[in-house]
Design a protein around this motif. Structure first.
Motif, PDB file in Angstrom:
ATOM      1  N   VAL A 109       0.482   6.582  10.534  1.00  0.00           N
ATOM      2  CA  VAL A 109       0.789   5.185  11.019  1.00  0.00           C
ATOM      3  C   VAL A 109       0.687   4.351   9.508  1.00  0.00           C
ATOM      4  O   VAL A 109       1.474   3.311   9.522  1.00  0.00           O
ATOM      5  N   GLY A 110      -0.048   4.661   8.713  1.00  0.00           N
ATOM      6  CA  GLY A 110      -0.133   3.781   7.441  1.00  0.00           C
ATOM      7  C   GLY A 110       1.314   3.899   6.649  1.00  0.00           C
ATOM      8  O   GLY A 110       1.764   2.969   6.232  1.00  0.00           O
ATOM      9  N   ASP A 111       1.929   5.106   6.595  1.00  0.00           N
ATOM     10  CA  ASP A 111       3.136   5.239   6.173  1.00  0.00           C
ATOM     11  C   ASP A 111       4.353   4.602   6.807  1.00  0.00           C
ATOM     12  O   ASP A 111       5.148   3.750   6.043  1.00  0.00           O
ATOM     13  N   GLY A 139      -3.590   2.533   1.763  1.00  0.00           N
ATOM     14  CA  GLY A 139      -4.784   3.237   1.194  1.00  0.00           C
ATOM     15  C   GLY A 139      -5.998   3.383   2.355  1.00  0.00           C
ATOM     16  O   GLY A 139      -6.601   4.257   2.582  1.00  0.00           O
ATOM     17  N   LEU A 140      -5.982   2.106   3.202  1.00  0.00           N
ATOM     18  CA  LEU A 140      -7.107   2.066   4.196  1.00  0.00           C
ATOM     19  C   LEU A 140      -6.807   3.279   5.349  1.00  0.00           C
ATOM     20  O   LEU A 140      -7.674   3.500   5.852  1.00  0.00           O
ATOM     21  N   MET A 141      -5.417   3.522   5.190  1.00  0.00           N
ATOM     22  CA  MET A 141      -4.991   4.702   6.472  1.00  0.00           C
ATOM     23  C   MET A 141      -5.399   5.916   5.744  1.00  0.00           C
ATOM     24  O   MET A 141      -5.196   6.958   6.436  1.00  0.00           O
ATOM     25  N   SER A 146      -5.058  12.267   2.180  1.00  0.00           N
ATOM     26  CA  SER A 146      -5.630  12.223   3.540  1.00  0.00           C
ATOM     27  C   SER A 146      -4.789  13.432   4.363  1.00  0.00           C
ATOM     28  O   SER A 146      -5.142  14.335   5.027  1.00  0.00           O
ATOM     29  N   LEU A 147      -3.368  13.059   4.421  1.00  0.00           N
ATOM     30  CA  LEU A 147      -2.393  13.849   5.232  1.00  0.00           C
ATOM     31  C   LEU A 147      -2.570  15.148   4.737  1.00  0.00           C
ATOM     32  O   LEU A 147      -2.532  16.261   5.624  1.00  0.00           O
ATOM     33  N   HIS A 206       9.243   8.344   9.513  1.00  0.00           N
ATOM     34  CA  HIS A 206       7.825   8.678   9.815  1.00  0.00           C
ATOM     35  C   HIS A 206       7.614   8.258  11.130  1.00  0.00           C
ATOM     36  O   HIS A 206       6.829   8.788  11.725  1.00  0.00           O
ATOM     37  N   LEU A 207       8.133   7.365  11.839  1.00  0.00           N
ATOM     38  CA  LEU A 207       7.985   7.415  13.292  1.00  0.00           C
ATOM     39  C   LEU A 207       8.197   8.718  13.946  1.00  0.00           C
ATOM     40  O   LEU A 207       7.539   8.893  14.858  1.00  0.00           O
TER      41      LEU A 207
END
Length: 436
Positions: A109-111, A139-141, A146-147, A206-207
């Motif tokens: 979602v962040g990307d 960064g907050l996502m 993280s991924l 990304h979607l």
């Protein structure tokens, strides 16, 4: 709808979309700053492969733009780094209780938001400060750490110890090969359509990836509905912590290379990932994991030494030859770590890995940039030699541990052989002999 246990499509599409975006944003920022500082359009058809050979006004303009671009990239990296450090640590750790997909879906979602913001800024010529906010939001996502950490934890859940090393090496190969192909395509994409359409293409990819992760990717196992506090999760995972993995790092744009030349360099680098995967696949059948890591570190050191003395474009391309096995340590170390912890602690483990690797990336960006600026006037390759020297630290540590383990194994084999040679009567008599 039937769901799948295939994490490879997520990694592949992510690598292609994200590493198509990085060269885009770097060159877009450079050209926007060029137009702001010089008041003239960027001469994209000129190839300045040797900046230092040109002492004209054009060269001075390039130097001024490079300084401003470097500062902007530094601010953007810092805006992204600090929130990403915390969120990657939390998301991947919480995936032990909430499921691995929480560490995969949230960064995607962040990307989407990140690439969408670049599309809007490019389309409507908005302020570049918006992009700093986009970096902070990404960064907050959780960001890439993280991924990638969530994907490797997912793979650790569905693989047994025998196939973890090869499957993790396969993920590394997908990251490297598709990122190189994306960089190659980006140069031609920019020349044909500018920046707006490539940014929109990355957003659509990304979607699609997000839709796959939400609708088709199956969770590895049922998780507890009442998660432990994040601090406790990290403490449990940290008890059996291990070495650090290396995620894909944002590629730096070679100074004064055109977008096509940048793409060629990235595409050639994909051979490193292919050869490293082949090396892990073949060597894992006949060598200990620690020996494979040592070979990979030697490859890194050799490549850095050669890069220190490379002064031409051809030599910079040939630097890839000694680096052909340099990616091997990352998947092997991940596999070694994963075998040391319980299945319920894989997320906490890779959360700690993601935190340390992001911290090291930020520290290395600052330290090596400062060292390069201080040494470029008398020896521009000093940073590469320093990097080569730093590989001696993990080599010595791994070699020491390997020697200790070999001693233990040899002693165990000797004791086993002695026990096999003893008769049952002799073994029964030993306690009475010791007692006397």
């Amino acid at each position: 709808m039937k769901r799948l246990y295939l994490i490879e499509p997520v990694v592949g599409v992510y690598a292609f979309a994200m590493f198509m975006t990085y060269p885009l944003l770097q060159q877009y920022i450079y050209r926007r700053l060029w137009e702001q500082l010089t008041g003239a359009p960027y001469a994209s058809k000129v190839n300045f492969s040797r900046c230092e050979d040109d002492n004209s006004n054009l060269s001075r303009q390039h130097e001024a733009v490079q300084r401003e671009a470097s500062l902007f990239f530094l601010y953007s990296e810092l805006c992204f780094l600090f929130p990403s450090l915390i969120m990657s640590l939390l998301l991947v750790s919480l995936s032990d209780q909430w499921g691995r997909k929480v560490a995969i879906v949230v960064p995607l979602v962040g990307d989407v938001l990140f690439t969408l913001s670049y599309f809007l800024v490019s389309r409507y010529s908005l302020s570049l400060n918006i992009l700093l906010g986009a970096s902070f939001l990404t960064g907050l996502m959780g960001g890439p750490a993280s991924l990638v950490g969530g994907c490797f934890a997912y793979l650790a859940d569905i693989c047994d110890n025998g196939e973890k090393t090869v499957r993790m090496a396969l993920l590394d190969m997908l990251l490297g090969v598709l990122s190189g192909l994306a960089s190659l395509c980006t140069g031609f994409f920019i020349r044909a359509y500018g920046f707006t359409l490539p940014f929109l293409t990355a957003t659509i990819l990304h979607l699609l990836n997000l839709a796959y992760a939400l609708c088709l990717l199956r969770e590895t196992e049922e998780r507890s509905a009442a998660p432990l506090p994040p601090g406790l999760c990290l403490l449990q995972g940290g008890q059996d912590g291990g070495p650090i993995s290396v995620p894909p790092v944002r590629a730096q744009r070679p100074l004064c290379w055109t977008e096509v030349l940048v793409g060629y360099g990235s595409a050639i680098s994909t051979a490193i990932y292919l050869s490293s995967f082949a090396g892990v696949y073949i060597l894992s059948a006949c060598l200990r994991d620690a020996f494979i890591v040592l070979l990979g570190l030697l490859s890194v050191a050799a490549g850095m030494v050669m890069a220190a003395f490379a002064k031409t474009t051809l030599l910079m391309f040939l630097v890839r030859l000694p680096l052909l096995l340099s990616i091997m340590p990352a998947p092997v170390l991940r596999s070694m770590m994963s075998k040391m912890v319980l299945s319920s602690e894989q997320g906490a483990l890779f959360a700690c890995v993601a935190f340390v690797e992001m911290l090291s990336v930020g520290a290395s960006l600052t330290v090596f940039s400062s060292i390069y600026a201080s040494t470029v006037s008398w020896f521009s390759g000093f940073s590469f030699l320093l990097a080569a020297g730093l590989t001696l630290i993990p080599m010595i540590l791994i070699g020491t541990v390997l020697c200790l383990r070999l001693d233990v194994d040899s002693e165990a084999e000797a004791l086993t052989g002695e026990n096999d040679n003893e008769t049952p009567g002799e073994m029964l008599q030993m306690p009475s002999w010791d007692a006397s």
